[in-house]
Structures are given as structure tokens and as C-alpha cells.
Design an enzyme around this catalytic site. Structure first.
Site, PDB file in Angstrom:
ATOM      1  N   GLY A 124       0.817  -1.212   0.000  1.00 12.35           N
ATOM      2  CA  GLY A 124       0.000   0.000   0.000  1.00 12.35           C
ATOM      3  C   GLY A 124       0.842   1.250   0.000  1.00 12.35           C
ATOM      4  O   GLY A 124       2.033   1.212  -0.296  1.00 12.35           O
TER       5      GLY A 124
ATOM      6  N   HIS B 230       4.637   1.995  -7.865  1.00 10.80           N
ATOM      7  CA  HIS B 230       3.564   0.987  -7.880  1.00 10.80           C
ATOM      8  C   HIS B 230       2.626   1.189  -9.072  1.00 10.80           C
ATOM      9  O   HIS B 230       2.213   0.233  -9.729  1.00 10.80           O
ATOM     10  CB  HIS B 230       2.710   1.094  -6.611  1.00 10.80           C
ATOM     11  CG  HIS B 230       3.446   0.893  -5.341  1.00 10.80           C
ATOM     12  ND1 HIS B 230       3.652   1.905  -4.420  1.00 10.80           N
ATOM     13  CD2 HIS B 230       4.025  -0.208  -4.800  1.00 10.80           C
ATOM     14  CE1 HIS B 230       4.317   1.432  -3.382  1.00 10.80           C
ATOM     15  NE2 HIS B 230       4.565   0.160  -3.584  1.00 10.80           N
TER      16      HIS B 230
ATOM     17  N   LYS C 242      13.474  -1.775  -7.782  1.00  7.04           N
ATOM     18  CA  LYS C 242      14.057  -1.114  -6.612  1.00  7.04           C
ATOM     19  C   LYS C 242      14.447  -2.149  -5.545  1.00  7.04           C
ATOM     20  O   LYS C 242      15.497  -2.057  -4.937  1.00  7.04           O
ATOM     21  CB  LYS C 242      13.117  -0.071  -6.021  1.00  7.04           C
ATOM     22  CG  LYS C 242      13.823   0.701  -4.896  1.00  7.04           C
ATOM     23  CD  LYS C 242      13.149   1.984  -4.541  1.00  7.04           C
ATOM     24  CE  LYS C 242      12.273   1.886  -3.327  1.00  7.04           C
ATOM     25  NZ  LYS C 242      12.717   1.066  -2.219  1.00  7.04           N
TER      26      LYS C 242
END
Lengths: 287, 287
Positions: free
Chosen positions: B30, B36, B152
Site C-alpha cells: 500500500g 507501484h 528497486k
């Protein structure tokens, strides 16, 4: 008909050709005795195809255990299976090397915590990680509808059931009763390490377990606990005993007055050979 | 259309109704940022349905890490996804509690050895076991055709690829490039812990990695090794640096003259916030 596979790739190709047939798996380390054969018979009764894997899994042996010495008797195993005269197909997967099961740099471990630390896990560190990891691989390779395990390795079958539930593996696990010889000794590939006099000595294991089972069946909770504790204490003073415990058969926790089914588990060293045995007992405490 | 699920059972029922559609998974904790969102866009470009999981996984946090403090911003995350204006279905699975992912006494751990001990694994013991275990569960629940991870977390995506290969999980893993802000700072949910001056300090991480990349691209193997070693040595004297390493991008082993692709990985502590970054570089050593 018995078909032997030594290469995983060839096995997988054949497995694909079977499609969705009902498949029973009997994972073994070979040196089959009547305990294993009872699993094969059970599987072939209920499944179109039975797969017997024969693989002495290095991951589940400790550095000072009997991996090298463990009996490898493929010819004899095939004859034993043949002598069952089963009409359905039996596929025997006996990988010619460990790299068939653990290919190029395989480095994954599946561990179950909680159930694995006690009993055999405590004297055989890493053993159950080796078991769950190889069983996962065997499930993945064979894709069975159901896999059969012997109750003799009670802790093992409980751990495997836990893995299947946690990882939602798409198969069922069926545990089958211990097969014993006439004297009561549980069948094991390790029995052949025993001399005649050691075979007699080994009976102490099943006898002690039976004594405790009777106490559990015949006394009240409090009475049984008192008698059992004194038996355990006395027995475990003898260094040949690795463990002897009475636990809840569902979770290997301590038993209580609400336990419905107990399991009495023992491990006894006879000479250099470590033997295990157990009995499960439904308990309705006498009042 | 975005559909939100808080219960695994409801999600699973819906998932079954989808059958064999091509499904992309984007697993997240989240607090979605443009890193994302780039994964979600990529997934929805190539799959009928995209599943975004939002789950702050307790297993991958150490006892002194930021599990409690980790930003939970579901409303905002749903808006971010909505703002992408994707026409295909997006399923957001945000389990309302950890027991949805780890039901009743879940006690299985999946570990990868070799890749997990170094870099982030060495300063965060158990971290990657938590990652592989939750990712296995998420794969099992969502059953994607393909799952997207950000570069990443370079070590993480390599470990997950290894798990998928070892356990023969039936999906593909796609790694997507790092998204950076204008200053070069890699996007991370942890960036919001940074003050303005810390943001400037944080740039040291990407800059040092770029310097090393240039050396790898422009010098011979011997020359680059000498210059790089002196940079590493000097940099790591500064305690804010957790690690800074140049490794083979395939296996995180030391690089050699035959390495085709290297990865430069760094972890820098800025105040209380630990940031990671990396760059992959194809190397054709100048002669």
C-alpha cells in the site's frame, strides 16, 4: 503394469499424458517392506494409477546419520511391488540422482514451526525441513489426488498435513495403520540393522507404548497421569530411550481432560539403530 | 472498474468465477506511489484483469522496524488507482487482518538460501523469509499468470524468481524499472519519513551508485575494480551506509571479467529512515 522411471523429465512427460486420472502417491525411500506394500495396495484400490517414489533424500539425514548406509534395493523393491499382482498401473519413480529432485542450484526450504521442534525433531535437527521440502517436490512432480503415509512416522504425517493445509496444496493426505511383525515390532527398513538379540531388545518399544495405552484406556485422567508419569520418568532414566511421550494426537500438545485422542510416541536406540513407534488411542476417561 | 475485497474467502469466490483469464498481480504494502502505479499500468496493458494486493506483512518486519508506523492509506490508494483511468478490471485485495493471509495457526515458512543472507538480508534477519512466505500465499490466493515487481527491491525480485523456479510455481515474474523523482531519488513509501534536508542528503545514494555505474561502463575490468574498491572503502567508513556493493546481477556473486551484467546496490540510513537503491549495468569492458 509396472513402469520404472529414472529421469524426472521422462516421468513428467508421461505424467502429463495421464491428464486428470485419479492418482495415488506412495512416497518411500525404498527397501520396501509390508508397511510400504500396504500403502501401495490401498492406493491401487482407490486410484486408477499409483505412483511409488523411491528416493533416499539427502536433505533429511543429519551429518552423522545413516544416509550412506541406508539400504538401496531397487531390484528387490520392483519384485516386491510385482508380487502384489496389482492389475492397475504402478509407476515407480526412482530418480537416478538427487539432482533430478533438486535441479541446478535448488536452494528453497519449506519449514513448519511448532510441530517440528519436539520428538524426532529435537534429536534430528533439520530432519523435518528435509522431509517437507522433498515431499513438496514429490507432490509437485507427481501431482497426485491423494498421498499415502504410514502412521509409524506419526509426527511426519502430521507435519505434512499441516504443510498441505497451510500451502493449500491440491491433494489429500491419507494415513494408514502401522504394520507389525508377529512379535509386535513395527516394520521398518532399519530393522534389518538389528541382530537377533537386538530384535528382542527392540520389543521394549512397542511393549512400553502398549502399557501406557492400556492405562489411558482404563483409568481416570488423574489416575492415568500419575501412573504414566512414573513410567515415563523411570523409562527415560535409561539412556537408550530418546523420548517417550503422551500427547494430543491433533497437535502434539500436552494432553488434558478434554483430549479426545492421544498418541503415545517412543524412540529407542537399540545398538546403533534408532527405532520409533507409536499408538493412537481414543480416550474416554473412566469416571 | 475497481473492486475492493477485504475478505479472502470473498476474493477467492470471485477469483474462481474468473476462470482462466489472463491475470496480472501487483503485490504491494500500500501507500502507492508512481513506482507501484507503473506496475499496475504495465499489468493492465497485458492482462484482462489486474489484482493489486495491499497488505503490510508482519512477517517481513523485524522487531525494531517500522511495522506499526508503516503508512496505511487505503482510501488514498484506491483514489490513486482510480486516477489511472484504466478501463479493464482492477481487483484490490486489502485483507482486513493478517489472519486472512495466515489463517488458524499458519506455521509454514518458505526460505531461499544463498541469495538471502547478504545485503538487506544481513541487516534484516528473517526479512526475506517473510517476503517469500507472503508472496507464496498471495500467489496461491490470486493465481496470477504473471506478477510484477519493482527493480528497486532488486534482491527481493531475484529471490522471488528463485522461489518460482525451485517450487515450479505456475506463473511468470516481470521486473519493472525503478521510478525516480526529478532529483533522481528512487520512489519509496519510506521517502515520506524524510524532512526536506534529509531528501537532499538521500540523493547521495543514487549519486554514488551512478558514479560506480559510469566507472563500470567506461574503464577496463582492472581499472574499474581499483577505482570502485577505493570508492566502496571510503564510502563504507561512513556509518550511515549499511552496504554498497557491485555484484553479478544474475546471482549476487562477485563480479569477474566474464560478468555480463552487474548490479550496484546500496542502502543508506538517512536519519531513522533506511533507503535502498540500485542500478543494473550491462558491461562490455573497455580494453
Amino acid at each position: 503394469m509396472i513402469k520404472l522411471f529414472r529421469k524426472i523429465d521422462e516421468f513428467k512427460e508421461y505424467r502429463r499424458s495421464l491428464g486428470q486420472t485419479s492418482i495415488g502417491l506412495v512416497p518411500t525411500m525404498g527397501n520396501l517392506h509390508s508397511g510400504h506394500l500396504s500403502l501401495i495396495e490401498e492406493s491401487s484400490k482407490y486410484n486408477e494409477v499409483t505412483i511409488v517414489t523411491i528416493f533416499v533424500n539427502p536433505l533429511q539425514f543429519g551429518p552423522n546419520e545413516d544416509f550412506d548406509k541406508y539400504p538401496r534395493t531397487l531390484e528387490q523393491d520392483l519384485q516386491s511391488i510385482d508380487s502384489l499382482s496389482i492389475e492397475k498401473d504402478i509407476l515407480v519413480l526412482a530418480p537416478e540422482s538427487a539432482s533430478e529432485i533438486y535441479p541446478n542450484g535448488f536452494s528453497t526450504t519449506i519449514s513448519i514451526s511448532g510441530l517440528t521442534e519436539k520428538l524426532c525433531g529435537s534429536s534430528r535437527p533439520g530432519h523435518f525441513d528435509g522431509v517437507t521440502t522433498v515431499v513438496y517436490q514429490l507432490f509437485n512432480i507427481t501431482k497426485p489426488s491423494i498421498a499415502y503415509f504410514g502412521q509409524k512416522d506419526f509426527q511426519q504425517q502430521l507435519i505434512i498435513k499441516k504443510m498441505v493445509r497451510d500451502l493449500e496444496l491440491p491433494l489429500q493426505i491419507q494415513t494408514m495403520p502401522i504394520i507389525r511383525d508377529e512379535s509386535g515390532l513395527a516394520k521398518s527398513s532399519r530393522n534389518q540393522y538389528l541382530s537377533d538379540s537386538q530384535r528382542t531388545e527392540a520389543l521394549e518399544l512397542s511393549k512400553k507404548i502398549s502399557t501406557i495405552r492400556e492405562l489411558l484406556q482404563e483409568s481416570s485422567f488423574i489416575d492415568s497421569q500419575i501412573s504414566i508419569n512414573s513410567i515415563l520418568e523411570e523409562t527415560l532414566r535409561d539412556e537408550r530411550w530418546d523420548y517417550l511421550e503422551v500427547l494430543d494426537s491433533n497437535n502434539l500438545q500436552s494432553i488434558s481432560p478434554t483430549t479426545n485422542e492421544a498418541v503415545i510416541l517412543g524412540a529407542l536406540k537399540v545398538g546403533e539403530t534408532r527405532l520409533i513407534d507409536n499408538q493412537v488411542v481414543k480416550i474416554i476417561y473412566a469416571r
